[in-house]
Scaffold this motif. Structure first.
Motif, PDB file in Angstrom:
ATOM      1  N   LEU A 368       0.972  -1.310   0.264  1.00 17.30           N
ATOM      2  CA  LEU A 368      -0.194   0.123   0.087  1.00 17.30           C
ATOM      3  C   LEU A 368       1.012   1.022   0.051  1.00 17.30           C
ATOM      4  CD1 LEU A 368      -3.036   1.360   0.100  1.00 17.30           C
ATOM      5  CD2 LEU A 368      -2.633   1.330   2.357  1.00 17.30           C
ATOM      6  N   CYS A 369       1.919   1.302   0.514  1.00 14.84           N
ATOM      7  CA  CYS A 369       3.033   2.541   0.725  1.00 14.84           C
ATOM      8  C   CYS A 369       3.104   2.716  -0.583  1.00 14.84           C
ATOM      9  CB  CYS A 369       4.149   1.905   1.481  1.00 14.84           C
ATOM     10  SG  CYS A 369       5.097   3.284   1.617  1.00 14.84           S
ATOM     11  N   CYS A 370       4.026   1.648  -0.973  1.00 15.78           N
ATOM     12  CA  CYS A 370       4.792   1.505  -2.325  1.00 15.78           C
ATOM     13  C   CYS A 370       3.520   2.293  -3.508  1.00 15.78           C
ATOM     14  CB  CYS A 370       5.006  -0.117  -2.911  1.00 15.78           C
ATOM     15  SG  CYS A 370       6.756  -0.133  -2.437  1.00 15.78           S
ATOM     16  N   ASP A 371       3.082   1.854  -3.678  1.00 16.25           N
ATOM     17  CA  ASP A 371       1.082   2.073  -4.026  1.00 16.25           C
ATOM     18  C   ASP A 371       0.937   4.063  -3.754  1.00 16.25           C
ATOM     19  OD1 ASP A 371       1.091  -0.016  -5.718  1.00 16.25           O
ATOM     20  OD2 ASP A 371      -0.958  -0.508  -4.058  1.00 16.25           O
ATOM     21  N   LYS A 372       1.232   4.387  -2.796  1.00 19.00           N
ATOM     22  CA  LYS A 372       0.527   5.572  -2.270  1.00 19.00           C
ATOM     23  C   LYS A 372       1.445   6.424  -3.305  1.00 19.00           C
ATOM     24  CE  LYS A 372      -3.139   5.252   0.644  1.00 19.00           C
ATOM     25  NZ  LYS A 372      -3.970   5.168   2.417  1.00 19.00           N
ATOM     26  N   LEU A 373       3.272   6.012  -2.507  1.00 18.21           N
ATOM     27  CA  LEU A 373       3.991   6.799  -2.686  1.00 18.21           C
ATOM     28  C   LEU A 373       4.142   7.579  -4.591  1.00 18.21           C
ATOM     29  CD1 LEU A 373       6.445   6.058   0.040  1.00 18.21           C
ATOM     30  CD2 LEU A 373       5.052   7.829  -0.048  1.00 18.21           C
ATOM     31  N   GLU A 374       4.260   6.568  -5.188  1.00 17.50           N
ATOM     32  CA  GLU A 374       4.739   6.039  -6.756  1.00 17.50           C
ATOM     33  C   GLU A 374       3.412   6.786  -7.386  1.00 17.50           C
ATOM     34  OE1 GLU A 374       7.170   2.368  -7.287  1.00 17.50           O
ATOM     35  OE2 GLU A 374       4.515   1.876  -7.605  1.00 17.50           O
ATOM     36  N   THR A 375       1.923   7.387  -6.920  1.00 18.45           N
ATOM     37  CA  THR A 375       0.958   7.482  -7.493  1.00 18.45           C
ATOM     38  C   THR A 375       1.173   9.311  -7.155  1.00 18.45           C
ATOM     39  OG1 THR A 375      -0.819   5.960  -6.807  1.00 18.45           O
ATOM     40  CG2 THR A 375      -1.741   7.975  -7.256  1.00 18.45           C
ATOM     41  N   LEU A 398       7.067  18.208  -8.316  1.00 14.66           N
ATOM     42  CA  LEU A 398       8.340  17.738  -7.797  1.00 14.66           C
ATOM     43  C   LEU A 398       9.429  16.967  -8.779  1.00 14.66           C
ATOM     44  CD1 LEU A 398       6.885  14.402  -5.508  1.00 14.66           C
ATOM     45  CD2 LEU A 398       8.207  16.909  -5.026  1.00 14.66           C
ATOM     46  N   HIS A 399      10.681  17.883  -8.477  1.00 13.07           N
ATOM     47  CA  HIS A 399      11.212  17.026  -9.433  1.00 13.07           C
ATOM     48  C   HIS A 399      12.705  16.303  -8.834  1.00 13.07           C
ATOM     49  CE1 HIS A 399      14.184  19.729  -6.486  1.00 13.07           C
ATOM     50  NE2 HIS A 399      13.035  20.597  -6.906  1.00 13.07           N
ATOM     51  N   PRO A 400      13.025  15.304  -8.761  1.00 13.55           N
ATOM     52  CA  PRO A 400      14.160  14.155  -8.760  1.00 13.55           C
ATOM     53  C   PRO A 400      14.566  14.850  -7.982  1.00 13.55           C
ATOM     54  CG  PRO A 400      14.383  14.228 -11.313  1.00 13.55           C
ATOM     55  CD  PRO A 400      13.479  15.538 -10.576  1.00 13.55           C
ATOM     56  N   VAL A 401      15.407  16.385  -7.293  1.00 15.25           N
ATOM     57  CA  VAL A 401      15.944  16.082  -6.106  1.00 15.25           C
ATOM     58  C   VAL A 401      15.210  16.548  -5.035  1.00 15.25           C
ATOM     59  CG1 VAL A 401      18.538  15.954  -7.190  1.00 15.25           C
ATOM     60  CG2 VAL A 401      17.025  18.273  -7.379  1.00 15.25           C
ATOM     61  N   HIS A 402      13.937  16.850  -5.150  1.00 15.95           N
ATOM     62  CA  HIS A 402      13.351  17.849  -3.859  1.00 15.95           C
ATOM     63  C   HIS A 402      13.264  16.225  -2.478  1.00 15.95           C
ATOM     64  CE1 HIS A 402       9.509  19.228  -1.962  1.00 15.95           C
ATOM     65  NE2 HIS A 402       9.995  20.295  -2.644  1.00 15.95           N
ATOM     66  N   HIS A 403      12.644  17.611  -1.898  1.00 16.59           N
ATOM     67  CA  HIS A 403      12.992  16.926  -0.580  1.00 16.59           C
ATOM     68  C   HIS A 403      12.776  15.911  -0.332  1.00 16.59           C
ATOM     69  CE1 HIS A 403       9.966  18.352   2.230  1.00 16.59           C
ATOM     70  NE2 HIS A 403       9.988  19.049   1.792  1.00 16.59           N
ATOM     71  N   LEU A 404      11.064  16.004  -0.564  1.00 15.46           N
ATOM     72  CA  LEU A 404       9.755  15.238  -0.916  1.00 15.46           C
ATOM     73  C   LEU A 404      10.430  13.677  -1.611  1.00 15.46           C
ATOM     74  CD1 LEU A 404       6.466  17.230  -0.451  1.00 15.46           C
ATOM     75  CD2 LEU A 404       8.123  16.118   1.150  1.00 15.46           C
ATOM     76  N   SER A 405      10.795  14.262  -2.293  1.00 13.31           N
ATOM     77  CA  SER A 405      11.273  13.168  -3.064  1.00 13.31           C
ATOM     78  C   SER A 405      12.340  12.594  -2.537  1.00 13.31           C
ATOM     79  CB  SER A 405      12.419  13.556  -5.298  1.00 13.31           C
ATOM     80  OG  SER A 405      11.151  14.809  -5.224  1.00 13.31           O
ATOM     81  N   LEU A 406      13.344  12.117  -1.997  1.00  9.52           N
ATOM     82  CA  LEU A 406      14.513  12.061  -1.353  1.00  9.52           C
ATOM     83  C   LEU A 406      13.682  11.470  -0.787  1.00  9.52           C
ATOM     84  CD1 LEU A 406      17.262  14.611  -1.296  1.00  9.52           C
ATOM     85  CD2 LEU A 406      16.965  13.242  -2.860  1.00  9.52           C
ATOM     86  N   MET A 407      12.569  11.543   0.374  1.00  7.71           N
ATOM     87  CA  MET A 407      11.846  10.757   1.346  1.00  7.71           C
ATOM     88  C   MET A 407      11.016   9.702   0.730  1.00  7.71           C
ATOM     89  SD  MET A 407       9.533  12.009   4.123  1.00  7.71           S
ATOM     90  CE  MET A 407      10.406  14.142   4.190  1.00  7.71           C
ATOM     91  N   ALA A 408      10.651   9.376  -0.210  1.00 10.25           N
ATOM     92  CA  ALA A 408       9.925   8.974  -1.216  1.00 10.25           C
ATOM     93  C   ALA A 408      10.940   7.507  -1.631  1.00 10.25           C
ATOM     94  CB  ALA A 408       9.374   9.623  -1.873  1.00 10.25           C
ATOM     95  N   TYR A 409      12.233   7.710  -2.324  1.00  8.06           N
ATOM     96  CA  TYR A 409      12.894   7.364  -2.659  1.00  8.06           C
ATOM     97  C   TYR A 409      13.851   5.519  -1.494  1.00  8.06           C
ATOM     98  CZ  TYR A 409      13.013  10.230  -6.783  1.00  8.06           C
ATOM     99  OH  TYR A 409      12.947  10.785  -7.643  1.00  8.06           O
ATOM    100  N   THR A 410      13.703   7.035  -0.485  1.00  7.10           N
ATOM    101  CA  THR A 410      14.535   6.193   0.795  1.00  7.10           C
ATOM    102  C   THR A 410      13.394   4.609   0.892  1.00  7.10           C
ATOM    103  OG1 THR A 410      15.579   7.894   1.769  1.00  7.10           O
ATOM    104  CG2 THR A 410      15.736   6.249   3.274  1.00  7.10           C
ATOM    105  N   THR A 411      12.017   5.870   1.811  1.00  5.18           N
ATOM    106  CA  THR A 411      10.770   4.523   2.263  1.00  5.18           C
ATOM    107  C   THR A 411      10.417   3.468   0.833  1.00  5.18           C
ATOM    108  OG1 THR A 411       9.731   6.666   2.913  1.00  5.18           O
ATOM    109  CG2 THR A 411       8.522   4.580   2.131  1.00  5.18           C
ATOM    110  N   LEU A 412      10.653   4.051  -0.830  1.00  5.12           N
ATOM    111  CA  LEU A 412      10.195   3.087  -0.975  1.00  5.12           C
ATOM    112  C   LEU A 412      11.334   1.621  -1.700  1.00  5.12           C
ATOM    113  CD1 LEU A 412       9.003   5.917  -4.333  1.00  5.12           C
ATOM    114  CD2 LEU A 412       7.939   3.718  -3.122  1.00  5.12           C
TER     115      LEU A 412
END
Length: 611
Positions: A368-375, A398-412
């Motif tokens: 569920l986390c993967c689906d939400k973040l990737e959406t 968002l762009h690839p080096v935005h702090h929310l992107s970095l947070m999402a990549y870590t969790t994904l």
């Protein structure tokens, strides 16, 4: 009353600035009490002797040797920590109350002050910042409630004959000292194993969001000794502060013999060249956070607003701008979105990302986390096929080096790795491959920011090593073994890279991975719809790297790993292997600058390469 540490002489990067400094007080987190020695903090699993325990508190604390047991006997028993364990355990449960580490450190610190005589100067005790106890209690929030409850518990435990009300005031002050001055003791893979409070020789290092020094922890080895280099920094203070440092010198000189004999030492190390007389600063917070988040974190714990060069730069520091900026504004010279729209959209997206991560942690639902973040990433990113005009004006991009992107990549990366471990073999490999892709994307996103802010070196070294290790784990999968020759043609060097040409070494790395990534990235992302929209983790043509000078000019040079730059890779997997070696080797290089060549991260990298 200014208190700071300044360089005694001109100092190059990657130099220890202090000898190993012993703590005034230190305690393990509750979850490590059974697996680590409460005196030296070493893992008990690595000790062949049978662990020893304190008989007074029914084995709540454990020691690796008779020497450690003897050294910690007085701080443990006479501080009241032993009684604390007895008071908070019940016959029905051997579990301790949650989050008791600060309280136990406060008991030990108060015992140290009582034994050595605390020095009261304005808002400090023994040179350690107390701050605004009355203001904290007046606010009446969670922190005040915690201080009140813990102080009363400390008072009821200790054997002092003074009235409880009088004693509670002192205990509240010491609890706040711990909260203001303590640091998390991190060894190994970055997990915090405990909390320690150090004297003015460490606590007087001020904070900067663009620090020129980092610190590491060293665990005492009973069979060896610490190298003593002397202090390459001097205190900068006047009046009372000078007296405090002089008294601290006298007291701390006897600590290794009398108090915290085997406790975890801390060493401060330069990560940039420092001029004589220049202030030496470390960081108190996560430097990959945007400025607003850093300031909130610093204010809530330390009650100050950072005024370092990164925070006060005008126009705004390029890395902080990129960490929070909308992609369309990032790619527009004038900016096409109003500040109100950006702020509203960013807040909504930030809340959604953090909620998805919270649900993942709380409810153990990685899919569920993967689906939400990737959406969210797909809907709020400028993917390659999307034109600016097609994105709603009120949606934050968002762009690839935005702090929310970095947070999402870590969790994904974590979520997909977990999913791979609980899936069947066929699906497990595909999920592992996606996890590696997110680790790679996170690694090189952080690296681009590091090129603009060198003080992000420590975080970048962790990401590089994690990505390299994930690639090697994937290559060790049974489905991949036939791709890698048993007689590898790649040179696995564990030699240190030259410090005298730091920029050149980084240019070589960027040049090599820029050639390697396009050849193996499609292999990693073939099972992910979102990741397929990213051309290359290090080729962000849509961000403002050129405008804000985060890029580097690269030229063809012989690399520390590559033997021949004209070599063509026949297999994507062999290319991935070579990329992994680059990440691990460069991660080891950066870690050695931050923490020294014998740090855990460097040892881990050498083990990965040697395997």
């Amino acid at each position: 009353m200014e208190m700071a540490m300044r360089a005694r002489d001109d100092t190059p990067m990657s130099q220890d600035l202090t000898p190993p400094i012993p703590p005034l007080a230190a305690s393990l987190h509750s979850s490590f009490l059974a697996s680590r020695c409460s005196s030296c903090f070493h893992s008990l699993q690595s000790n062949h002797d049978r662990p020893l325990s304190c008989p007074g508190c029914a084995g709540s604390v454990t020691y690796c040797s008779p020497a450690c047991l003897a050294s910690d006997s007085a701080p443990h028993s006479f501080s009241g920590e032993c009684q604390f364990f007895l008071k908070t355990k019940t016959p029905q449960s051997d579990h301790l109350i949650d989050d008791s580490t600060d309280l136990r450190v406060a008991l030990r610190l108060l015992h140290f002050f009582e034994r050595n005589g605390p020095l009261h100067f304005s808002n400090r005790i023994g040179g350690l910042l107390v701050g605004d106890l009355e203001e904290v209690l007046r606010e009446g929030r969670e922190l005040a409630e915690r201080i009140n409850d813990d102080a009363l518990l400390m008072s009821s435990i200790r054997s002092d004959q003074q009235p409880v009300a009088r004693r509670a005031q002192l205990e509240m002050m010491v609890l706040l000292v711990v909260m203001r001055n303590s640091v998390e003791v991190q060894v190994g893979d970055g997990w915090s194993i405990g909390v320690a409070v150090y004297g003015p020789h460490f606590s007087w290092f001020n904070h900067s969001c663009s620090p020129n020094a980092f610190y590491r922890f060293q665990l005492y080895d009973c069979g060896g000794s610490f190298e003593s280099i002397g202090f390459r920094v001097i205190p900068s203070a006047m009046g009372e502060a000078t007296n405090m440092m002089e008294e601290s010198d006298k007291r701390e000189s006897t600590m290794t013999r009398e108090h915290c004999v085997f406790g975890p030492r801390v060493v401060v190390r330069s990560i940039k060249p420092i001029n004589k007389g220049e202030e030496v600063c470390i960081t108190y917070t996560d430097l990959l956070q945007p400025k607003g988040t850093r300031h909130l974190d610093l204010w809530s714990k330390y009650r100050f607003t950072c005024q370092c060069s990164r925070c006060t730069e005008s126009p705004e520091n390029s890395v902080d701008y990129i960490l929070t900026c909308d992609s369309r504004t990032l790619n527009s010279q004038k900016g096409t979105i109003t500040c109100t729209d950006k702020a509203t959209g960013h807040k909504q997206l930030s809340d959604a990302v953090q909620e998805a991560i919270k649900e993942y942690i709380s409810f153990d639902n990685p899919k569920l986390c993967c689906d939400k973040l990737e959406t969210m990433l797909s809907q709020n990113s400028l993917v390659n096929s999307l034109h600016l005009s097609e994105l709603a004006a009120d949606r934050f991009s968002l762009h690839p080096v935005h702090h929310l992107s970095l947070m999402a990549y870590t969790t994904l990366a974590s979520s997909y790795k977990w999913r791979s471990q609980i899936s069947d073999n066929k699906q497990s490999f595909n999920l592992s491959r996606i996890s590696v892709a997110y680790s790679t994307l996170l690694c090189f996103s952080a690296y681009r920011l590091f090129l603009g802010e060198p003080s992000l070196m420590a975080s970048t070294s962790h990401f590089l090593l994690s990505a390299g290790e994930a690639m090697l784990d994937l290559l060790g999968n049974n489905k991949m073994e036939h791709f890698i020759s048993s007689n590898s043609q790649f040179h696995l060097s564990t030699d240190s890279l030259p410090l005298d040409d730091f920029q050149s070494t980084n240019r070589q790395f960027v040049e090599c991975v820029s050639e390697l990534l396009p050849q193996c990235w499609p292999f990693l992302v073939q099972d992910s719809l979102y990741l397929k929209t990213v051309k290359s983790p290090i080729d962000f043509s849509q961000d403002c790297v050129e405008n804000y000078q985060l890029g580097v000019s690269v030229t063809k040079q012989e690399c520390f790993v590559c033997k021949s730059k004209s070599e063509k890779f026949k297999k994507e997997q062999e290319c991935l292997y070579k990329l992994a070696v680059h990440c691990v080797t460069h991660g080891m290089y950066l870690a050695s600058i931050c923490y020294g060549s014998n740090c855990h991260l460097a040892d881990k990298a050498k083990n990965l390469l040697n395997c």
